[in-house]
Design a protein around this motif. Sequence first.
Motif, PDB file in Angstrom:
ATOM      1  N   LYS A 252       0.853  -1.185   0.000  1.00 46.12           N
ATOM      2  CA  LYS A 252       0.000   0.000   0.000  1.00 46.12           C
ATOM      3  C   LYS A 252       0.892   1.239   0.000  1.00 46.12           C
ATOM      4  CE  LYS A 252      -3.526   2.479   2.650  1.00 46.12           C
ATOM      5  NZ  LYS A 252      -4.305   2.536   3.907  1.00 46.12           N
ATOM      6  N   MET A 253       0.719   2.054  -1.024  1.00 48.82           N
ATOM      7  CA  MET A 253       1.475   3.294  -1.133  1.00 48.82           C
ATOM      8  C   MET A 253       0.501   4.466  -1.131  1.00 48.82           C
ATOM      9  SD  MET A 253       4.411   4.343  -3.891  1.00 48.82           S
ATOM     10  CE  MET A 253       3.389   4.313  -5.367  1.00 48.82           C
ATOM     11  N   GLN A 254       0.792   5.446  -0.344  1.00 48.48           N
ATOM     12  CA  GLN A 254      -0.059   6.636  -0.314  1.00 48.48           C
ATOM     13  C   GLN A 254       0.704   7.808  -0.927  1.00 48.48           C
ATOM     14  OE1 GLN A 254      -1.533   8.760   3.451  1.00 48.48           O
ATOM     15  NE2 GLN A 254      -3.304   7.575   2.753  1.00 48.48           N
ATOM     16  N   VAL A 255       0.042   8.478  -1.858  1.00 53.91           N
ATOM     17  CA  VAL A 255       0.595   9.669  -2.490  1.00 53.91           C
ATOM     18  C   VAL A 255      -0.169  10.860  -1.933  1.00 53.91           C
ATOM     19  CG1 VAL A 255       1.007  10.862  -4.679  1.00 53.91           C
ATOM     20  CG2 VAL A 255       1.124   8.372  -4.578  1.00 53.91           C
ATOM     21  N   MET A 256       0.568  11.847  -1.436  1.00 51.54           N
ATOM     22  CA  MET A 256      -0.076  12.959  -0.732  1.00 51.54           C
ATOM     23  C   MET A 256       0.622  14.269  -1.077  1.00 51.54           C
ATOM     24  SD  MET A 256      -0.423  13.363   3.416  1.00 51.54           S
ATOM     25  CE  MET A 256      -1.684  12.118   3.537  1.00 51.54           C
ATOM     26  N   ASN A 257      -0.151  15.354  -1.053  1.00 45.31           N
ATOM     27  CA  ASN A 257       0.425  16.682  -1.211  1.00 45.31           C
ATOM     28  C   ASN A 257       0.109  17.501   0.031  1.00 45.31           C
ATOM     29  OD1 ASN A 257       0.163  19.750  -2.273  1.00 45.31           O
ATOM     30  ND2 ASN A 257       1.664  18.622  -3.498  1.00 45.31           N
ATOM     31  N   SER A 258       1.134  18.146   0.562  1.00 45.26           N
ATOM     32  CA  SER A 258       0.974  18.891   1.801  1.00 45.26           C
ATOM     33  C   SER A 258       0.175  20.172   1.586  1.00 45.26           C
ATOM     34  CB  SER A 258       2.337  19.252   2.380  1.00 45.26           C
ATOM     35  OG  SER A 258       2.189  20.019   3.552  1.00 45.26           O
ATOM     36  N   LYS A 259      -0.776  20.403   2.450  1.00 43.67           N
ATOM     37  CA  LYS A 259      -1.500  21.676   2.443  1.00 43.67           C
ATOM     38  C   LYS A 259      -0.799  22.696   3.345  1.00 43.67           C
ATOM     39  CE  LYS A 259      -6.157  20.399   1.126  1.00 43.67           C
ATOM     40  NZ  LYS A 259      -6.150  21.279  -0.029  1.00 43.67           N
ATOM     41  N   LEU A 260       0.238  22.237   4.033  1.00 48.47           N
ATOM     42  CA  LEU A 260       0.958  23.091   4.972  1.00 48.47           C
ATOM     43  C   LEU A 260       2.367  23.369   4.454  1.00 48.47           C
ATOM     44  CD1 LEU A 260      -0.107  21.146   8.166  1.00 48.47           C
ATOM     45  CD2 LEU A 260      -1.106  23.267   7.321  1.00 48.47           C
ATOM     46  N   SER A 261       2.959  24.441   4.913  1.00 51.93           N
ATOM     47  CA  SER A 261       4.311  24.776   4.490  1.00 51.93           C
ATOM     48  C   SER A 261       5.322  23.924   5.243  1.00 51.93           C
ATOM     49  CB  SER A 261       4.586  26.256   4.726  1.00 51.93           C
ATOM     50  OG  SER A 261       4.423  26.563   6.098  1.00 51.93           O
ATOM     51  N   LYS A 262       6.563  23.900   4.730  1.00 51.10           N
ATOM     52  CA  LYS A 262       7.578  23.097   5.391  1.00 51.10           C
ATOM     53  C   LYS A 262       7.999  23.742   6.708  1.00 51.10           C
ATOM     54  CE  LYS A 262      11.401  24.988   2.649  1.00 51.10           C
ATOM     55  NZ  LYS A 262      12.448  24.645   1.698  1.00 51.10           N
ATOM     56  N   THR A 263       8.612  22.940   7.554  1.00 57.93           N
ATOM     57  CA  THR A 263       9.038  23.392   8.874  1.00 57.93           C
ATOM     58  C   THR A 263      10.560  23.335   8.967  1.00 57.93           C
ATOM     59  OG1 THR A 263       8.887  21.150   9.736  1.00 57.93           O
ATOM     60  CG2 THR A 263       6.908  22.526   9.898  1.00 57.93           C
ATOM     61  N   TYR A 264      11.075  23.709  10.128  1.00 62.09           N
ATOM     62  CA  TYR A 264      12.536  23.704  10.311  1.00 62.09           C
ATOM     63  C   TYR A 264      13.105  22.295  10.248  1.00 62.09           C
ATOM     64  CZ  TYR A 264      11.602  22.239  15.118  1.00 62.09           C
ATOM     65  OH  TYR A 264      11.162  21.554  16.226  1.00 62.09           O
ATOM     66  N   THR A 265      12.293  21.291  10.546  1.00 64.82           N
ATOM     67  CA  THR A 265      12.712  19.897  10.434  1.00 64.82           C
ATOM     68  C   THR A 265      12.034  19.282   9.226  1.00 64.82           C
ATOM     69  OG1 THR A 265      12.871  19.752  12.839  1.00 64.82           O
ATOM     70  CG2 THR A 265      12.831  17.689  11.624  1.00 64.82           C
ATOM     71  N   ALA A 266      12.813  18.750   8.302  1.00 64.51           N
ATOM     72  CA  ALA A 266      12.263  18.260   7.037  1.00 64.51           C
ATOM     73  C   ALA A 266      11.231  17.154   7.230  1.00 64.51           C
ATOM     74  CB  ALA A 266      13.400  17.755   6.146  1.00 64.51           C
ATOM     75  N   SER A 267      11.425  16.316   8.258  1.00 66.82           N
ATOM     76  CA  SER A 267      10.547  15.157   8.434  1.00 66.82           C
ATOM     77  C   SER A 267       9.271  15.454   9.226  1.00 66.82           C
ATOM     78  CB  SER A 267      11.322  14.042   9.133  1.00 66.82           C
ATOM     79  OG  SER A 267      11.739  14.474  10.417  1.00 66.82           O
TER      80      SER A 267
END
Length: 201
Positions: free
Chosen positions: A141-156
Motif C-alpha cells: 500500500k502506497m499513499q501519495v499525498m500533497n501537503s497543504k501546509l508549508s515546510k518546517t525547520y525539520t524536514a521530516s
Amino acid sequence: DRDVSTYSFETDDSNEFKFVAIADTRLGSKSQQLAILNDIYRKAQSLGIKNVILCGNISAGLKPITDTESNFIVDTQAQIDYIVNNYPKYEGVKTYFISGKIDDKHISTKKINIGKRIAAERPDMIYLGEDICDISIDRIKMQVMNSKLSKTYTASYRTQQTLDAYRSEDKPDILLYGGLLQMEKYTYRDVNCISVPSVCA
C-alpha cells in the motif's frame, strides 16, 4: 474526513513495479523547469520505466492580483492549455498525478478541477484525485499525498505529523509526500517515507 481516491497497479513479469516520483512542476510559473522535466522523462523512457507519479502541484495556480512576478500564465484555462500542450509526452510512459495545494486554487477560485480537464485531453496522464490517493501494488500500500501546509525547520516533521494521526491498520507501507520542495527519506512507524523534491526552481 474526506474520501480518499484509490488506484491499483500490477507488477511486471519480474514481479516488480518501477516508477519515478516527482512533485511541484508548477507549469505556468516563472520557476518552472521544463528542460529538467523533459530530461527526467527521457531518462525514465531510456531505463524502461513506464510510470511517473506526480505528487501534486502540476500547475502554477492562481496568485493574488497584486502578485505580478510569479506566473507568466495567470488564467486557469490558459494554464490547462499550456500543460496539455507542453507537459512531457514520451511513448510508453504514463503520468499518474494528484492535484496539490497550488492546483486547488483553481477549484476554490474558479470551480474548475484542472486535473480532470488535463486528463480528459491527455490519455497518457491519469488523474488520481485531489491531494491524496491510496495506491495498491500487489500487497503493498502506497499513499501519495500533497501537503497543504508549508515546510518546517525539520524536514521530516510534516510526514511524521501525518503518520502519527493514522491508526496502525491504516498506515501505508510507503508514503510519497509532495509540496514541501525538499528531499527527505526515512522510516517512521514502519513506513518508508519519502518527501519528494520539486521540479521547479
